[in-house]
Write an enzyme that holds these catalytic residues in place. Structure first.
Site, PDB file in Angstrom:
ATOM      1  N   LYS A   1     -24.689  30.989  74.094  1.00 49.10           N
ATOM      2  CA  LYS A   1     -24.407  29.412  73.178  1.00 49.10           C
ATOM      3  C   LYS A   1     -23.961  29.566  71.957  1.00 49.10           C
ATOM      4  CE  LYS A   1     -28.453  28.580  70.548  1.00 49.10           C
ATOM      5  NZ  LYS A   1     -29.831  28.100  70.524  1.00 49.10           N
TER       6      LYS A   1
ATOM      7  N   ARG B   1     -39.391  21.508  66.511  1.00 49.77           N
ATOM      8  CA  ARG B   1     -38.082  21.335  66.661  1.00 49.77           C
ATOM      9  C   ARG B   1     -38.640  20.721  68.390  1.00 49.77           C
ATOM     10  NH1 ARG B   1     -33.343  24.188  68.692  1.00 49.77           N
ATOM     11  NH2 ARG B   1     -33.941  24.956  70.437  1.00 49.77           N
TER      12      ARG B   1
END
Ligand SMILES: *Cc1c(COP(=O)(O)O)cnc(C)c1O
Length: 366
Positions: free
Chosen positions: A36, A131
């Site tokens: 990413k 998260r």
């Protein structure tokens, strides 16, 4: 050559991948290479694959499509939780995805069935990094629910640490994940293929031999790309930290005062810069700025000091290079994760992949 430029040494990335894959393999752990931060750059993904990673993981569908379009026909793991609005694309483009919401899983199931496909799922557990992930005491119940839905298969569970909350992977929290896996397997009468414990923050735990046996999958980005574990950002033994080098061109070079008197307000970004007065300096502007990179995350390879940055310029004290530097020279910078992310994402920074060394005689060699 066109600058600013991000120089990407694919051989160094391949080497780093080999080191990570060997470390993990010695502890029964398979590695997905995470692309990413390089926006799914196909050549970088290919270097990771030459280095032996088991598949590619990325947070964005666009990046996975980019790699598929480049002909990289491997298994793709989608890291970011699917959006309800894009479940069809997830089914079409990712083989496996990380998930935490039953409503999304149901939508994935509906989409997979209507498209005649099967999609693999790893359920994320929040071990305290705050998260993504279901809270551990709900994991068994949620797993039972999604077992009923066709078109999706529960392939494993996972956790992501050291990201939002900076919580470090330990033997204890990894053991908690392994024990949850056993509970889910018993409650659902299945065998989970993947227990995906860590990202680059777990490298020390693996090397110390502290990873519980059931943890058999890691998702590694920074460790491969920048050769660092991520709890203290220490360089990992026998890896390169400079597979990516950012280069920019000197577009102004003049003697200037190091500070100038007068009334000072905010700079262009709302900051309040302060310049110490130490007489005249040799002052350079290079053609890279905040629209290209996270300036705080770059470190000059030459003996120069960054004194300021705007959207388009980086200002440097290059006095130490006096008599040796000239207009048009190229200066080089090491990048951290934040700087790499920004430079890869900026359309203004050219990307140049090399294998071995690049020669441009304007590059300043101090
Ligand atoms: C980004 C990401 C990773 C990779 O993290 P690194 O620190 O670069 O190794 C792993 N897992 C998930 C879920 C991610 O979002």
């Amino acid at each position: 050559m066109d600058y600013p430029l991000l120089c990407i040494d694919l051989d160094k990335i391949e080497h780093n991948a080999k080191v990570m894959v060997a470390l993990c393999a010695a502890h029964g752990i398979k590695v997905s290479g995470v692309t990413k931060v390089v926006c799914g750059h196909p050549a970088v993904a290919a270097a990771m694959l030459r280095g032996g990673v088991d598949g590619i993981a990325d947070s964005r569908l666009e990046n996975i499509l980019r790699m598929r379009a480049a002909g990289l026909d491997v298994s793709y793991l989608l890291l970011r939780l699917p959006s309800l609005s894009r479940v069809d694309e997830v089914i079409d483009c990712a083989d496996i995805s990380l998930n935490s919401e039953l409503q999304t899983l149901q939508a994935l199931s509906d989409s997979a069935r209507s498209r005649g496909k099967s999609h693999q799922v790893i359920m994320m557990i929040d071990l305290g990094d705050l998260r993504e992930g279901v809270w551990p005491d709900l994991a068994v119940e949620r797993s039972k629910m999604l077992m009923q839905w066709q078109g999706i298969q529960l392939k494993g569970i996972g956790a992501n640490l050291a990201c939002f909350g900076g919580l470090t992977p330990t033997h204890d929290n990894m053991l908690q994940l392994a024990e949850l896996a056993a509970e889910i397997e018993q409650a659902c009468a299945i065998r989970l293929q993947w227990i995906s414990g860590i990202n680059s923050s777990g490298l020390n735990l693996i090397a110390e031999g502290g990873m519980p046996e059931r943890i058999n999958h890691a998702r590694i980005g920074e460790g491969i790309l920048l050769g660092r574990e991520t709890t203290r950002r220490e360089a990992w033994p026998n890896t390169y930290q400079d597979a990516f080098v950012l280069q920019a061109e000197v577009v102004e070079l003049k003697r200037k005062p190091s500070a100038f008197p007068g009334e000072h307000g905010e700079d262009a970004f709302g900051g309040h810069p302060h310049f110490d007065d130490h007489g005249d300096i040799l002052h350079a502007l290079v053609n890279i700025g905040r629209q290209d990179v996270a300036v705080e995350g770059i470190t000059p390879q030459q003996p120069v000091t960054i004194i300021g940055a705007s959207s388009d310029y980086l200002g440097l004290d290059v006095s130490a290079l006096s008599g040796r530097i000239q207009l048009g020279d190229i200066l080089s910078f090491d990048v951290n994760y934040a700087a790499l992310l920004a430079a890869m994402t900026s359309v203004y920074v050219k990307k140049n992949c090399i294998r071995g060394t690049l020669f441009d005689d304007r590059i300043f060699c101090a």
